[in-house]
Design a protein around this motif. Sequence first.
Motif, PDB file in Angstrom:
ATOM      1  N   LEU A  87       0.829  -1.210   0.000  1.00  0.00           N
ATOM      2  CA  LEU A  87       0.000   0.000   0.000  1.00  0.00           C
ATOM      3  C   LEU A  87       0.860   1.256   0.000  1.00  0.00           C
ATOM      4  N   ALA A  88       1.952   1.215   0.750  1.00  0.00           N
ATOM      5  CA  ALA A  88       2.867   2.366   0.780  1.00  0.00           C
ATOM      6  C   ALA A  88       3.447   2.610  -0.607  1.00  0.00           C
ATOM      7  N   TYR A  89       3.929   1.557  -1.240  1.00  0.00           N
ATOM      8  CA  TYR A  89       4.513   1.657  -2.584  1.00  0.00           C
ATOM      9  C   TYR A  89       3.485   2.197  -3.585  1.00  0.00           C
ATOM     10  N   ARG A  90       2.288   1.635  -3.586  1.00  0.00           N
ATOM     11  CA  ARG A  90       1.272   2.027  -4.576  1.00  0.00           C
ATOM     12  C   ARG A  90       0.726   3.434  -4.356  1.00  0.00           C
ATOM     13  N   ASN A  91       0.952   3.995  -3.176  1.00  0.00           N
ATOM     14  CA  ASN A  91       0.448   5.340  -2.887  1.00  0.00           C
ATOM     15  C   ASN A  91       1.513   6.422  -2.946  1.00  0.00           C
ATOM     16  N   ILE A  92       2.709   6.081  -3.386  1.00  0.00           N
ATOM     17  CA  ILE A  92       3.712   7.101  -3.677  1.00  0.00           C
ATOM     18  C   ILE A  92       3.181   7.895  -4.868  1.00  0.00           C
ATOM     19  N   SER A  93       3.272   9.203  -4.815  1.00  0.00           N
ATOM     20  CA  SER A  93       2.691  10.037  -5.873  1.00  0.00           C
ATOM     21  C   SER A  93       3.181   9.642  -7.263  1.00  0.00           C
ATOM     22  N   PHE A  94       4.441   9.297  -7.396  1.00  0.00           N
ATOM     23  CA  PHE A  94       5.001   8.907  -8.692  1.00  0.00           C
ATOM     24  C   PHE A  94       4.343   7.621  -9.200  1.00  0.00           C
ATOM     25  N   GLU A  95       4.123   6.681  -8.302  1.00  0.00           N
ATOM     26  CA  GLU A  95       3.477   5.424  -8.684  1.00  0.00           C
ATOM     27  C   GLU A  95       1.999   5.628  -8.984  1.00  0.00           C
ATOM     28  N   ARG A  96       1.345   6.461  -8.201  1.00  0.00           N
ATOM     29  CA  ARG A  96      -0.071   6.727  -8.443  1.00  0.00           C
ATOM     30  C   ARG A  96      -0.278   7.308  -9.841  1.00  0.00           C
ATOM     31  N   GLU A  97       0.585   8.260 -10.211  1.00  0.00           N
ATOM     32  CA  GLU A  97       0.477   8.833 -11.561  1.00  0.00           C
ATOM     33  C   GLU A  97       0.738   7.769 -12.624  1.00  0.00           C
ATOM     34  N   ALA A  98       1.785   6.983 -12.437  1.00  0.00           N
ATOM     35  CA  ALA A  98       2.153   5.982 -13.443  1.00  0.00           C
ATOM     36  C   ALA A  98       1.066   4.915 -13.589  1.00  0.00           C
TER      37      ALA A  98
END
Length: 120
Positions: A87-98
């Motif tokens: 959840l932490a990884y998927r909610n990093i702003s860079f990952e959310r955009e990608a």
Amino acid sequence: MISVIFHLKLNEMIPVVNRFLIHKYYNGVTVWPFVLMRHKALKDNLVFMNHEKIHLRQQIELLVLPFYIWYLLEFIVRLFQYKNWDLAYRNISFEREAYANEKDLNYIKKRPFWVFRNYL
């Protein structure tokens, strides 16, 4: 090798296939200008490659090193927030955009500068 990197256009990438460089829970990692991937078939996966192109653009916008610092700090904040690695990884702003735009194969062409901030 360094001369190759300096002759690249900023948006170009160098794909590298090596399953030992990537943790088994991930398919790939982008470290400008390289896209490291576990399996050769990922080179032909348009959605995967688009996701990684978005990361390349993010890295270029932040002049590469600050991207990694921001990414790590935001991951730590998200890890405290969610107490869950994925959840932490998927909610990093860079990952959310990608992840939000990986299926739009024209996204890079119309992507505004520093738009990742909208995903904070």
